[in-house]
Motif scaffolding. Structure first.
Motif, mmCIF file in Angstrom:
data_model
loop_
_atom_site.group_PDB
_atom_site.id
_atom_site.type_symbol
_atom_site.label_atom_id
_atom_site.label_comp_id
_atom_site.label_asym_id
_atom_site.label_seq_id
_atom_site.Cartn_x
_atom_site.Cartn_y
_atom_site.Cartn_z
ATOM 1 N N ASP A 59 36.997 57.478 32.171
ATOM 2 C CA ASP A 59 37.329 57.003 33.509
ATOM 3 C C ASP A 59 36.238 56.067 34.013
ATOM 4 O O ASP A 59 35.297 55.739 33.295
ATOM 5 N N LEU A 60 36.377 55.637 35.269
ATOM 6 C CA LEU A 60 35.467 54.637 35.812
ATOM 7 C C LEU A 60 34.024 55.113 35.825
ATOM 8 O O LEU A 60 33.100 54.336 35.541
ATOM 9 N N ASP A 61 33.806 56.382 36.131
ATOM 10 C CA ASP A 61 32.440 56.891 36.132
ATOM 11 C C ASP A 61 31.818 56.807 34.743
ATOM 12 O O ASP A 61 30.627 56.525 34.611
ATOM 13 N N GLU A 62 32.640 57.040 33.721
ATOM 14 C CA GLU A 62 32.108 56.955 32.362
ATOM 15 C C GLU A 62 31.871 55.511 31.936
ATOM 16 O O GLU A 62 30.989 55.225 31.129
ATOM 17 N N VAL A 63 32.676 54.588 32.483
ATOM 18 C CA VAL A 63 32.390 53.173 32.260
ATOM 19 C C VAL A 63 31.029 52.842 32.842
ATOM 20 O O VAL A 63 30.210 52.148 32.229
ATOM 21 N N LEU A 64 30.770 53.352 34.031
ATOM 22 C CA LEU A 64 29.469 53.144 34.660
ATOM 23 C C LEU A 64 28.351 53.718 33.803
ATOM 24 O O LEU A 64 27.308 53.085 33.624
ATOM 25 N N GLN A 65 28.563 54.918 33.274
ATOM 26 C CA GLN A 65 27.541 55.533 32.433
ATOM 27 C C GLN A 65 27.248 54.683 31.204
ATOM 28 O O GLN A 65 26.110 54.590 30.751
ATOM 29 N N GLN A 66 28.293 54.045 30.672
ATOM 30 C CA GLN A 66 28.082 53.163 29.516
ATOM 31 C C GLN A 66 27.154 52.012 29.888
ATOM 32 O O GLN A 66 26.271 51.621 29.136
ATOM 33 N N VAL A 67 27.373 51.465 31.094
ATOM 34 C CA VAL A 67 26.564 50.333 31.531
ATOM 35 C C VAL A 67 25.125 50.753 31.788
ATOM 36 O O VAL A 67 24.179 50.076 31.373
ATOM 37 N N SER A 73 22.495 47.044 25.914
ATOM 38 C CA SER A 73 23.866 46.750 25.506
ATOM 39 C C SER A 73 24.404 45.515 26.210
ATOM 40 O O SER A 73 23.930 45.122 27.268
ATOM 41 N N ILE A 74 25.404 44.908 25.584
ATOM 42 C CA ILE A 74 26.208 43.877 26.237
ATOM 43 C C ILE A 74 27.639 44.382 26.248
ATOM 44 O O ILE A 74 28.198 44.715 25.203
ATOM 45 N N THR A 75 28.229 44.439 27.417
ATOM 46 C CA THR A 75 29.609 44.887 27.561
ATOM 47 C C THR A 75 30.434 43.744 28.130
ATOM 48 O O THR A 75 30.019 43.097 29.094
ATOM 49 N N ALA A 76 31.600 43.497 27.531
ATOM 50 C CA ALA A 76 32.514 42.479 28.031
ATOM 51 C C ALA A 76 33.748 43.160 28.612
ATOM 52 O O ALA A 76 34.288 44.093 28.023
ATOM 53 N N SER A 202 23.234 36.310 22.417
ATOM 54 C CA SER A 202 22.801 36.604 21.044
ATOM 55 C C SER A 202 21.515 37.407 21.017
ATOM 56 O O SER A 202 20.978 37.698 19.943
ATOM 57 N N ARG A 203 21.007 37.761 22.202
ATOM 58 C CA ARG A 203 19.827 38.620 22.380
ATOM 59 C C ARG A 203 18.530 37.952 21.959
ATOM 60 O O ARG A 203 17.525 38.623 21.697
ATOM 61 N N ASN A 204 18.514 36.651 21.911
ATOM 62 C CA ASN A 204 17.256 35.944 21.694
ATOM 63 C C ASN A 204 16.447 35.898 22.984
ATOM 64 O O ASN A 204 15.219 35.927 22.962
ATOM 65 N N LEU A 205 17.141 35.817 24.122
ATOM 66 C CA LEU A 205 16.511 35.919 25.440
ATOM 67 C C LEU A 205 16.904 37.243 26.085
ATOM 68 O O LEU A 205 18.054 37.678 25.970
ATOM 69 N N LEU A 206 15.955 37.876 26.770
ATOM 70 C CA LEU A 206 16.223 39.097 27.542
ATOM 71 C C LEU A 206 16.892 40.173 26.688
ATOM 72 O O LEU A 206 17.885 40.784 27.069
ATOM 73 N N ALA A 207 16.311 40.407 25.540
ATOM 74 C CA ALA A 207 16.906 41.333 24.562
ATOM 75 C C ALA A 207 16.996 42.764 25.075
ATOM 76 O O ALA A 207 17.836 43.533 24.606
ATOM 77 N N ASP A 208 16.159 43.143 26.032
ATOM 78 C CA ASP A 208 16.151 44.516 26.529
ATOM 79 C C ASP A 208 16.861 44.669 27.872
ATOM 80 O O ASP A 208 16.784 45.727 28.504
ATOM 81 N N THR A 209 17.532 43.620 28.315
ATOM 82 C CA THR A 209 18.250 43.664 29.593
ATOM 83 C C THR A 209 19.724 43.946 29.357
ATOM 84 O O THR A 209 20.333 43.406 28.431
ATOM 85 N N LYS A 210 20.296 44.789 30.179
ATOM 86 C CA LYS A 210 21.723 45.077 30.067
ATOM 87 C C LYS A 210 22.514 43.896 30.619
ATOM 88 O O LYS A 210 22.197 43.371 31.688
ATOM 89 N N ILE A 211 23.570 43.525 29.888
ATOM 90 C CA ILE A 211 24.404 42.381 30.259
ATOM 91 C C ILE A 211 25.854 42.841 30.344
ATOM 92 O O ILE A 211 26.345 43.539 29.457
ATOM 93 N N VAL A 212 26.538 42.445 31.405
ATOM 94 C CA VAL A 212 27.980 42.673 31.534
ATOM 95 C C VAL A 212 28.627 41.323 31.820
ATOM 96 O O VAL A 212 28.191 40.602 32.727
ATOM 97 N N ILE A 213 29.646 40.960 31.044
ATOM 98 C CA ILE A 213 30.352 39.704 31.275
ATOM 99 C C ILE A 213 31.834 39.980 31.472
ATOM 100 O O ILE A 213 32.352 40.993 30.995
ATOM 101 N N THR A 214 32.513 39.090 32.195
ATOM 102 C CA THR A 214 33.971 39.144 32.283
ATOM 103 C C THR A 214 34.536 37.823 31.782
ATOM 104 O O THR A 214 33.895 36.766 31.905
ATOM 105 N N SER A 215 35.746 37.887 31.233
ATOM 106 C CA SER A 215 36.347 36.670 30.692
ATOM 107 C C SER A 215 37.798 36.936 30.336
ATOM 108 O O SER A 215 38.211 38.084 30.143
ATOM 109 N N ARG A 216 38.590 35.881 30.243
ATOM 110 C CA ARG A 216 39.865 35.993 29.557
ATOM 111 C C ARG A 216 39.583 36.143 28.070
ATOM 112 O O ARG A 216 38.514 35.760 27.578
#
Length: 551
Positions: A59-67, A73-76, A202-216
């Motif tokens: 559920d949504l709370d578990e999505v949050l936990q993933q982030v 991690s990078i989550t799309a 590609s994690r060459n920059l900010l390799a230890d920062t969590k990234i979330v992107i949205t896209s079609r």
């Protein structure tokens, strides 16, 4: 006809699958009325890199936990137009902030926050300004001078694990990330926006920062392999029951009657209203015109939206409204050509438009680009209330082109993935015989021949299956019997079908006169989707014994 399916689903298990499947449950609040609505996510196939060991729903709370808990991690979050990507990622950003604050030691204070920087960035507002520093890319417009941008960026480099960056709308970027593998940069190198984004993904920059992107979907699948997110969540939309609940609530008094009318008269719309934007648009049209039949296609829905623009300030005559729409068509098309979804006040003036004239269709926000975002400088940018509206208006410009320009557009743009939604609307408008005073299409028969021949040619080529599904959708939107009856092979394998796509597959299978193969292998089909497909197929074929035993 040969029907290809996979039996593993019916046994209750799956073969190796890539990606992640999520069932999101959340509450939506409408004024004083509370509605419980389920937003579901589905598996995405074909372009992911990392296996998932189980088919767990979260559920949504578990999505949050993933982030917030998965390290580096990078989550799309990917979905089709109108599915709620921006709404979801903004909510996750707020929840991430709330979780971080709620778990802060009151004595230790802010220094002990798990995440001290949560940055939400709208990519559609980023213009291509040539080479810029990563600090400008990430913090441009937040501060009155570059010194503060550099200080913020320096802090981020030194505290990467204490930051989460949300990039919303990768598919709306005016720049494209492709073939960037040899363009690695250091943290202080000035580069193009596309190169900086590539280095982040590609994690060459900010390799230890969590990234979330949205896209079609298409933009994520087109990324270089090393830049593709490891975890991808695909938003499937509302359940049908929840869609009905919200639809009835929006229309109020005649909601149940309007819903029944859609169910009986417009099977395409009933499979589209699980997508939030189409649910709202359909409710608006049905509430405004309760005695008229519902539109049968998405094109019909958008035609009704544009033809009902009667509340524009200082515009009361129909001819004047048509004039405004024609100008918007031209601006929308040129924006698509340039890869832009945002427009400046100068753009409006260039096409003879005023801020008052576009207020029903466009939103106005303070100017936001890589160089400035100042509430007091008087500059604003404009964008359509939904990207699909720009794509519909651009399609209106295309169908009104001269034969020569239409032929040129067909060969230059029509089958590029960025234009796939425009192609759907072009098909819908070219083949629609309903009279109206907004679209003046000359040489309609000739344009149909050009368009139909081009689509048939594309289907014969060896194409990515998601591209083929887009072509099937365009054919269905056209409603053209000749195009449908010539389909000999429907290959939907390895596509995680939505309700709408299942309806399209079943409908095309029924209308084809030469279909000899329908491939549904590895489609993540459940009982509901199977019922949608076979409900159409029962009109045409006897389900074979090899399928019967799979229930």
């Amino acid at each position: 006809m040969r029907l290809v399916m996979r039996s593993e689903y019916f046994k209750g298990n799956y073969e190796e699958v890539y990606g992640m499947e999520v069932a999101m449950k959340r509450k939506l609040f409408f004024w004083k009325k509370k509605e419980v609505v389920k937003n579901q996510f589905r598996k995405e196939f074909g372009f992911l890199r990392q296996k998932v060991d189980d088919d767990k729903f979260i559920d949504l709370d578990e999505v949050l936990q993933q982030v917030i808990n998965k390290e580096s991690s990078i989550t799309a979050i990917v979905a089709s137009a109108g599915s709620g990507k921006t709404t979801l990622v903004r909510r996750i950003a707020r929840m991430t902030l709330g979780h971080s604050l709620a778990n802060t030691d009151a004595i230790a204070g802010p220094s002990q926050l798990k995440y001290r920087l949560i940055r939400y960035i709208e990519i559609k507002g980023m213009q291509d300004k040539g080479f810029i520093k990563p600090s400008k890319f990430l913090f441009g417009g937040l501060f009155p001078d570059e010194t503060n941008e550099e200080c913020a960026y320096q802090w981020l480099l030194q505290n990467q694990s204490k930051a989460v960056l949300f990039f919303d709308g990768l598919d709306q970027a005016v720049w494209k990330i492709d073939n960037k593998g040899d363009e690695k940069i250091n943290p202080y190198t000035a580069a193009s926006a596309a190169t900086i984004m590539y280095n982040i993904l590609s994690r060459n920059l900010l390799a230890d920062t969590k990234i979330v992107i949205t896209s079609r979907e298409f933009q994520v699948s087109d990324l270089p392999v090393e830049a593709r997110p490891a975890d991808i969540i695909t938003l499937s939309g509302l359940t049908l029951d929840d869609a009905k609940k919200l639809f009835v609530f929006l229309i109020r008094q005649h909601g149940d009657e309007a819903w029944e009318k859609i169910e009986t008269m417009s099977p395409r719309l009933i499979n589209l209203v699980f997508i939030p934007v189409f649910l709202v648009l359909t409710a608006v049209i049905m509430a405004k015109n309760p005695n008229e039949p519902p539109p049968k296609t998405v094109t019909g829905l958008y035609k009704k939206i544009t033809s009902n623009l009667s509340s524009v300030k200082n515009i009361t005559q129909a001819d004047a409204i048509v004039g405004v729409i024609n100008k918007l068509k031209a601006m929308s098309y040129h924006g698509m050509e340039e890869g832009r979804v945002t427009f400046s006040e100068n753009d409006l003036r260039k096409f003879g438009l005023t801020k008052e004239e576009v207020r029903d269709l466009m939103m106005k926000v303070p100017g936001n680009n890589l160089l400035s975002c100042n509430l007091l400088d008087g500059s604003f940018i404009f964008f359509f209330c939904h990207q699909s509206l720009q794509e519909f208006l651009a399609a209106g410009f295309v169908v009104e082109m001269t034969r020569k320009k239409f032929t040129s557009f067909n060969s230059k743009h029509l089958h590029k993935e960025r234009w796939s939604v425009v192609r759907r609307f072009v098909c819908g408008l070219i083949y629609d015989e309903t009279p109206d005073n907004i679209y003046e299409i000359s040489n309609r028969s000739l344009k149909r021949q050009i368009l139909g021949g081009s689509i048939r040619s594309q289907l014969k080529k060896k194409k990515d299956k998601h591209v083929r599904m887009e072509l099937y959708t365009a054919i269905y939107e056209s409603g053209d019997a000749d195009l449908m009856r010539q389909i000999s092979d429907i290959d939907a394998s390895d596509i995680s079908l939505s309700r709408d796509e299942a309806h399209i597959v079943g409908s095309l299978a029924v209308r084809s006169e030469s279909l000899d193969r329908l491939d549904l292998n590895n489609c993540n089909i459940n009982d509901e989707l199977l019922a949608i497909i076979t409900g159409s197929l029962e009109k045409r074929i006897q389900v074979s014994s090899s399928i019967k035993h799979l229930d």
